[in-house]
Design a protein around this motif. Structure first.
Motif, PDB file in Angstrom:
ATOM      1  N   ILE A  21      -1.521   1.809  10.399  1.00  0.00           N
ATOM      2  CA  ILE A  21      -1.943   1.501  11.766  1.00  0.00           C
ATOM      3  C   ILE A  21      -0.765   1.782  12.698  1.00  0.00           C
ATOM      4  CG2 ILE A  21      -2.622  -0.359  13.322  1.00  0.00           C
ATOM      5  CD1 ILE A  21      -4.819   0.396  11.446  1.00  0.00           C
ATOM      6  N   ASP A  22      -1.047   2.341  13.862  1.00  0.00           N
ATOM      7  CA  ASP A  22       0.022   2.606  14.816  1.00  0.00           C
ATOM      8  C   ASP A  22       0.535   1.316  15.440  1.00  0.00           C
ATOM      9  OD1 ASP A  22       0.336   5.533  14.976  1.00  0.00           O
ATOM     10  OD2 ASP A  22      -1.790   5.437  15.433  1.00  0.00           O
ATOM     11  N   PHE A  23       1.823   1.212  15.572  1.00  0.00           N
ATOM     12  CA  PHE A  23       2.424   0.050  16.215  1.00  0.00           C
ATOM     13  C   PHE A  23       3.678   0.477  16.952  1.00  0.00           C
ATOM     14  CE2 PHE A  23       4.765   0.360  12.315  1.00  0.00           C
ATOM     15  CZ  PHE A  23       6.040  -0.048  12.635  1.00  0.00           C
ATOM     16  N   VAL A  24       4.041  -0.309  17.951  1.00  0.00           N
ATOM     17  CA  VAL A  24       5.255  -0.052  18.725  1.00  0.00           C
ATOM     18  C   VAL A  24       6.118  -1.300  18.645  1.00  0.00           C
ATOM     19  CG1 VAL A  24       6.199   0.455  20.989  1.00  0.00           C
ATOM     20  CG2 VAL A  24       4.043   1.519  20.284  1.00  0.00           C
ATOM     21  N   LEU A  25       7.340  -1.122  18.233  1.00  0.00           N
ATOM     22  CA  LEU A  25       8.256  -2.248  18.079  1.00  0.00           C
ATOM     23  C   LEU A  25       9.045  -2.450  19.367  1.00  0.00           C
ATOM     24  CD1 LEU A  25       9.315  -4.293  15.958  1.00  0.00           C
ATOM     25  CD2 LEU A  25      11.075  -2.601  15.374  1.00  0.00           C
ATOM     26  N   LYS A  26       9.054  -3.687  19.869  1.00  0.00           N
ATOM     27  CA  LYS A  26       9.841  -4.012  21.057  1.00  0.00           C
ATOM     28  C   LYS A  26      11.318  -4.099  20.714  1.00  0.00           C
ATOM     29  CE  LYS A  26       6.239  -6.896  23.221  1.00  0.00           C
ATOM     30  NZ  LYS A  26       5.909  -8.259  23.663  1.00  0.00           N
ATOM     31  N   PRO A  27      12.189  -3.661  21.608  1.00  0.00           N
ATOM     32  CA  PRO A  27      11.913  -2.979  22.881  1.00  0.00           C
ATOM     33  C   PRO A  27      11.534  -1.524  22.622  1.00  0.00           C
ATOM     34  CG  PRO A  27      14.277  -3.148  22.545  1.00  0.00           C
ATOM     35  CD  PRO A  27      13.637  -3.884  21.408  1.00  0.00           C
ATOM     36  N   PHE A  28      10.601  -1.003  23.404  1.00  0.00           N
ATOM     37  CA  PHE A  28      10.112   0.345  23.165  1.00  0.00           C
ATOM     38  C   PHE A  28      10.518   1.277  24.310  1.00  0.00           C
ATOM     39  CE2 PHE A  28       6.649  -2.169  25.063  1.00  0.00           C
ATOM     40  CZ  PHE A  28       6.459  -1.481  26.259  1.00  0.00           C
ATOM     41  N   SER A  29      10.426   2.563  24.042  1.00  0.00           N
ATOM     42  CA  SER A  29      10.704   3.586  25.051  1.00  0.00           C
ATOM     43  C   SER A  29       9.397   4.266  25.444  1.00  0.00           C
ATOM     44  CB  SER A  29      11.672   4.630  24.486  1.00  0.00           C
ATOM     45  OG  SER A  29      11.045   5.358  23.444  1.00  0.00           O
ATOM     46  N   PRO A  30       9.358   4.989  26.565  1.00  0.00           N
ATOM     47  CA  PRO A  30       8.144   5.722  26.937  1.00  0.00           C
ATOM     48  C   PRO A  30       7.670   6.674  25.839  1.00  0.00           C
ATOM     49  CG  PRO A  30       9.618   5.615  28.801  1.00  0.00           C
ATOM     50  CD  PRO A  30      10.368   5.042  27.640  1.00  0.00           C
ATOM     51  N   SER A  31       8.606   7.320  25.144  1.00  0.00           N
ATOM     52  CA  SER A  31       8.222   8.257  24.090  1.00  0.00           C
ATOM     53  C   SER A  31       7.508   7.548  22.936  1.00  0.00           C
ATOM     54  CB  SER A  31       9.445   9.021  23.567  1.00  0.00           C
ATOM     55  OG  SER A  31      10.383   8.136  22.988  1.00  0.00           O
ATOM     56  N   ASP A  32       7.895   6.294  22.655  1.00  0.00           N
ATOM     57  CA  ASP A  32       7.212   5.516  21.620  1.00  0.00           C
ATOM     58  C   ASP A  32       5.743   5.309  21.977  1.00  0.00           C
ATOM     59  OD1 ASP A  32       9.563   5.177  20.116  1.00  0.00           O
ATOM     60  OD2 ASP A  32      10.107   3.363  21.224  1.00  0.00           O
ATOM     61  N   ILE A  33       5.504   4.972  23.241  1.00  0.00           N
ATOM     62  CA  ILE A  33       4.139   4.722  23.707  1.00  0.00           C
ATOM     63  C   ILE A  33       3.326   6.013  23.702  1.00  0.00           C
ATOM     64  CG2 ILE A  33       2.727   3.918  25.637  1.00  0.00           C
ATOM     65  CD1 ILE A  33       4.358   1.728  24.238  1.00  0.00           C
ATOM     66  N   ILE A  34       3.908   7.084  24.180  1.00  0.00           N
ATOM     67  CA  ILE A  34       3.213   8.372  24.238  1.00  0.00           C
ATOM     68  C   ILE A  34       2.817   8.831  22.841  1.00  0.00           C
ATOM     69  CG2 ILE A  34       3.497  10.824  24.797  1.00  0.00           C
ATOM     70  CD1 ILE A  34       5.384   9.874  27.098  1.00  0.00           C
ATOM     71  N   LYS A  35       3.735   8.709  21.903  1.00  0.00           N
ATOM     72  CA  LYS A  35       3.455   9.123  20.528  1.00  0.00           C
ATOM     73  C   LYS A  35       2.325   8.285  19.921  1.00  0.00           C
ATOM     74  CE  LYS A  35       5.714   9.668  16.029  1.00  0.00           C
ATOM     75  NZ  LYS A  35       6.994   9.497  15.268  1.00  0.00           N
ATOM     76  N   ALA A  36       2.363   6.978  20.133  1.00  0.00           N
ATOM     77  CA  ALA A  36       1.335   6.096  19.568  1.00  0.00           C
ATOM     78  C   ALA A  36      -0.035   6.368  20.168  1.00  0.00           C
ATOM     79  CB  ALA A  36       1.734   4.636  19.796  1.00  0.00           C
ATOM     80  N   VAL A  37      -0.075   6.586  21.474  1.00  0.00           N
ATOM     81  CA  VAL A  37      -1.360   6.858  22.143  1.00  0.00           C
ATOM     82  C   VAL A  37      -1.955   8.170  21.630  1.00  0.00           C
ATOM     83  CG1 VAL A  37      -2.471   7.414  24.332  1.00  0.00           C
ATOM     84  CG2 VAL A  37      -0.834   5.535  24.215  1.00  0.00           C
ATOM     85  N   ASN A  38      -1.133   9.192  21.503  1.00  0.00           N
ATOM     86  CA  ASN A  38      -1.622  10.473  20.995  1.00  0.00           C
ATOM     87  C   ASN A  38      -2.199  10.342  19.590  1.00  0.00           C
ATOM     88  OD1 ASN A  38      -1.195  12.273  23.152  1.00  0.00           O
ATOM     89  ND2 ASN A  38       0.982  12.438  22.682  1.00  0.00           N
TER      90      ASN A  38
END
Length: 245
Positions: free
Chosen positions: A96-113
């Motif tokens: 499952i996709d997850f983003v670990l805090k603190p995150f960067s914009p690239s982390d969010i973009i990659k997960a959304v894609n």
């Protein structure tokens, strides 16, 4: 239009997520946010988002409680977490996709894609396994290939064999599951769960060792499969076997 809901109890995180999505995904509409379990359930029910960002720890409880309210969720989830290591490992096991805090914009973009490209039929299997790993002491792993998605308990894996960029898993019930990922990626993932790489080609479950033949440097598993142990791994393996006895 793809829609997204933000389930998060930190206002700064909500603002940052909304900004990153709006600046990078013209086709995604952020339809709202919620900071509690009940508010999140109401938001999701009323708006039917394509996917949600979900914080594991909300102001009134565990974010997993929201998922448990839906028998067959029609939305995909990107988890946001500063949770402990075992939870992050559970997310990895379930693919499952997850983003670990603190995150960067690239982390969010990659997960959304990645979530946009996710097939829903595969997702339901993954979310079930994720919830199991979060609430149970028995870990499972998702092994996907072009034909099927296999949900396998770690204790049922005998060993894994490398074939360049592919890995075949061999299980107690005599299944052979071919996955298009390297053995190294599974070695990194499973080393904390009593798995040990005895050779460049083999990763074994130490719980299923029957004996070690010192004369020819081979491990024999409980199904009588014999596998070679490399000289570079022999000392570490013997140390593990002695310390666990």
């Amino acid at each position: 239009m793809i829609s997204c809901a933000l389930i998060e109890d930190d206002k700064n995180t909500i603002t940052m997520l909304k900004s990153i999505i709006e600046e990078n995904f013209d086709a995604i509409n952020v339809i709202g946010s919620a900071s509690s379990i009940n508010a999140a359930y109401e938001l999701i029910t009323n708006t039917n988002p394509t996917f949600i960002f979900l914080d594991v720890n909300l102001e009134d409880g565990d974010g997993f409680e929201i998922l448990n309210k839906f028998n067959s969720p029609k939305f995909t989830v990107i988890f946001i977490t500063s949770y402990s290591k075992y939870a992050v490992e559970a997310f990895k096991f379930s693919a499952i996709d997850f983003v670990l805090k603190p995150f960067s914009p690239s982390d969010i973009i990659k997960a959304v894609n990645k979530v946009i490209q996710e097939e829903h039929k595969n997702y339901l299997e993954k979310i079930t396994t994720l919830y199991h790993n979060h609430t149970s002491g028995q870990k499972k792993i998702i092994l996907s290939n072009s034909d099927s998605i296999h949900v396998v308990s770690l204790e049922d894996i005998l060993y894994a064999k490398s074939d360049n960029s592919y890995t075949t898993f061999f299980t107690i019930d005599k299944r052979e599951i071919l996955v298009s990922k390297s053995l190294k990626s599974f070695d990194d993932q499973l080393s904390s769960y009593f798995f040990f790489r005895i050779h460049q080609k083999y990763l074994i479950n130490l719980q299923h060792i029957k004996k070690f033949n010192k004369r020819n440097d081979e491990i024999v598993l409980i199904n009588d499969t014999s596998l070679p142990v490399s000289q570079g791994k022999k000392a570490d393996l013997l140390h593990l076997l002695k310390s666990s006895s």
